[in-house]
Enzyme design. Structure first.
Site, PDB file in Angstrom:
ATOM      1  N   ASN A   9      64.162  14.079 -50.674  1.00 62.13           N
ATOM      2  CA  ASN A   9      62.768  13.507 -50.750  1.00 62.13           C
ATOM      3  C   ASN A   9      61.937  14.738 -51.026  1.00 62.13           C
ATOM      4  O   ASN A   9      61.390  15.453 -50.321  1.00 62.13           O
ATOM      5  CB  ASN A   9      62.729  12.629 -49.531  1.00 62.13           C
ATOM      6  CG  ASN A   9      61.193  12.263 -49.354  1.00 62.13           C
ATOM      7  OD1 ASN A   9      60.585  12.161 -50.068  1.00 62.13           O
ATOM      8  ND2 ASN A   9      60.822  12.159 -48.033  1.00 62.13           N
ATOM      9  N   LYS A  11      59.032  14.317 -51.649  1.00 56.90           N
ATOM     10  CA  LYS A  11      57.386  14.191 -50.913  1.00 56.90           C
ATOM     11  C   LYS A  11      56.227  14.558 -52.257  1.00 56.90           C
ATOM     12  O   LYS A  11      56.778  14.266 -53.434  1.00 56.90           O
ATOM     13  CB  LYS A  11      57.229  14.920 -49.714  1.00 56.90           C
ATOM     14  CG  LYS A  11      58.401  14.776 -48.805  1.00 56.90           C
ATOM     15  CD  LYS A  11      58.035  15.436 -47.484  1.00 56.90           C
ATOM     16  CE  LYS A  11      59.011  14.919 -46.528  1.00 56.90           C
ATOM     17  NZ  LYS A  11      59.044  15.426 -45.154  1.00 56.90           N
ATOM     18  N   HIS A 102      59.019   5.284 -44.536  1.00 55.92           N
ATOM     19  CA  HIS A 102      58.913   6.654 -44.128  1.00 55.92           C
ATOM     20  C   HIS A 102      57.807   6.943 -43.168  1.00 55.92           C
ATOM     21  O   HIS A 102      56.920   6.515 -43.394  1.00 55.92           O
ATOM     22  CB  HIS A 102      58.902   7.726 -45.421  1.00 55.92           C
ATOM     23  CG  HIS A 102      59.222   9.119 -44.986  1.00 55.92           C
ATOM     24  ND1 HIS A 102      58.388   9.966 -44.278  1.00 55.92           N
ATOM     25  CD2 HIS A 102      60.196   9.887 -45.244  1.00 55.92           C
ATOM     26  CE1 HIS A 102      58.892  10.955 -43.962  1.00 55.92           C
ATOM     27  NE2 HIS A 102      60.018  10.995 -44.467  1.00 55.92           N
ATOM     28  N   GLU A 157      65.129   8.446 -38.370  1.00 53.84           N
ATOM     29  CA  GLU A 157      64.101   9.505 -38.588  1.00 53.84           C
ATOM     30  C   GLU A 157      63.310   9.717 -37.495  1.00 53.84           C
ATOM     31  O   GLU A 157      62.020   9.330 -37.422  1.00 53.84           O
ATOM     32  CB  GLU A 157      63.451   9.345 -40.099  1.00 53.84           C
ATOM     33  CG  GLU A 157      62.558  10.308 -40.441  1.00 53.84           C
ATOM     34  CD  GLU A 157      61.079   9.819 -41.150  1.00 53.84           C
ATOM     35  OE1 GLU A 157      60.693   8.396 -40.712  1.00 53.84           O
ATOM     36  OE2 GLU A 157      60.681  10.209 -42.045  1.00 53.84           O
ATOM     37  N   SER A 197      64.602  17.756 -40.627  1.00 54.19           N
ATOM     38  CA  SER A 197      65.081  19.128 -40.763  1.00 54.19           C
ATOM     39  C   SER A 197      66.420  19.516 -40.740  1.00 54.19           C
ATOM     40  O   SER A 197      67.131  20.411 -40.326  1.00 54.19           O
ATOM     41  CB  SER A 197      64.534  19.650 -39.349  1.00 54.19           C
ATOM     42  OG  SER A 197      63.091  19.729 -39.038  1.00 54.19           O
ATOM     43  N   GLY A 217      64.061  16.704 -46.808  1.00 52.89           N
ATOM     44  CA  GLY A 217      62.714  17.137 -47.304  1.00 52.89           C
ATOM     45  C   GLY A 217      62.673  18.721 -47.848  1.00 52.89           C
ATOM     46  O   GLY A 217      63.044  18.773 -48.926  1.00 52.89           O
TER      47      GLY A 217
HETATM   48  P1  PGA Z   1      62.210  17.546 -43.449  1.00 49.51           P
HETATM   49  O1  PGA Z   1      61.847  16.070 -44.147  1.00 49.51           O
HETATM   50  O2  PGA Z   1      63.802  17.676 -44.037  1.00 49.51           O
HETATM   51  O3  PGA Z   1      61.125  18.509 -44.360  1.00 49.51           O
HETATM   52  O4  PGA Z   1      62.229  17.593 -42.288  1.00 49.51           O
HETATM   53  C1  PGA Z   1      62.602  15.033 -43.903  1.00 49.51           C
HETATM   54  C2  PGA Z   1      62.030  13.811 -44.040  1.00 49.51           C
HETATM   55  O5  PGA Z   1      60.979  13.432 -44.331  1.00 49.51           O
HETATM   56  O6  PGA Z   1      62.739  12.559 -43.934  1.00 49.51           O
END
Ligand code: PGA
Length: 233
Positions: A9, A11, A102, A157, A197, A217
């Site tokens: 993702n 973003k 999300h 999540e 994470s 992410g």
């Molecule tokens: P991250 O994002 O891996 O940066 O924590 C994960 C997500 O948005 O689901």
């Protein structure tokens, strides 16, 4: 047993040139290493503007594993006078998956569970698989039960586990295990991902805890950390 779904993702990161450079770097790096390529499928969810060019490139670059495209959002409406929205009909043919609900969509764009339900309906109409992001069971629309087990994916999540300013703060794998086990017993046999994470250091532990894939992410933005996760699947 599902193949693990490894979802990048991105973003609001990467323009079309950067997106293509990432794909080419991925191809070059994975060609030189040993991976359990039959165990997983990769889904890249870039910003809308990158989808057509990645779709073109994926027709000519072949990977050892399946690589598909997803969107990060979809309009809750059909085509029409909805400024800024991208409809399911427009996305059809470009993507196989789409994130819905999300926590960042809920927090910054006011997305409600009712809107998530509308979006799932639009996706189903186009045979695009929704990846339903949820922090708790109330975030998962009740109507999901009308979808076949292979017609939707659910992602646990916890918003508190999403990386902040480049710092990882993943959920305890025991909690991931508890949640996934309990959701499976209540909402059925949908593939259950974990997001928050995920990085090369914790990927194996989270898979052992029952995650059937990830939404990634920060660690998906650099090819090296993304490949570091694939090596653990
Ligand atoms: P991250 O994002 O891996 O940066 O924590 C994960 C997500 O948005 O689901």
């Amino acid at each position: 047993m599902y193949k693990k779904l490894i979802v990048a993702n991105w973003k609001s990161n990467k323009n079309p040139d950067e997106a293509v450079a990432w794909l080419e770097e991925l191809k070059q790096k994975i060609d030189n290493i040993q991976l359990n390529a039959d165990n997983f499928e990769v889904v890249i969810c870039p910003p809308f503007i990158d989808i057509p060019v990645l779709n073109d490139r994926l027709k000519v670059i072949s990977f050892k594993f399946s690589v598909k495209l997803g969107a990060q959002d979809i309009s809750p409406f059909d085509d029409g006078s909805y400024t800024g929205a991208v409809s399911g009909k427009q996305l059809k043919g470009f993507i196989d998956y789409c994130l819905v609900g999300h926590s960042e969509r809920r927090k910054y764009f006011g997305e409600t569970t009712e809107m998530v339900a509308q979006k799932i309906e639009k996706l189903s109409g186009q045979k695009i698989i929704p990846i339903i992001c949820a922090e708790n069971r109330e975030n998962i629309p009740a109507g999901i039960s009308s979808l076949a087990p292979d017609a939707a994916v659910v992602m646990f999540e916890p918003s508190t586990a999403i990386s902040i300013n480049g710092v990882y703060r993943a959920e305890d794998p025991n909690e991931v295990n508890k949640t996934i086990t309990s959701w499976k017993s209540i909402i059925g046999a949908y593939q259950m991902l974990y997001g928050g994470s995920v990085n090369p250091e914790n990927a194996k532990q989270l898979l052992d805890a029952g995650a059937e894939g990830f939404v990634i992410g920060k660690a998906s933005l650099l090819v090296d950390s993304f490949v570091g996760i694939l090596l653990n699947v």
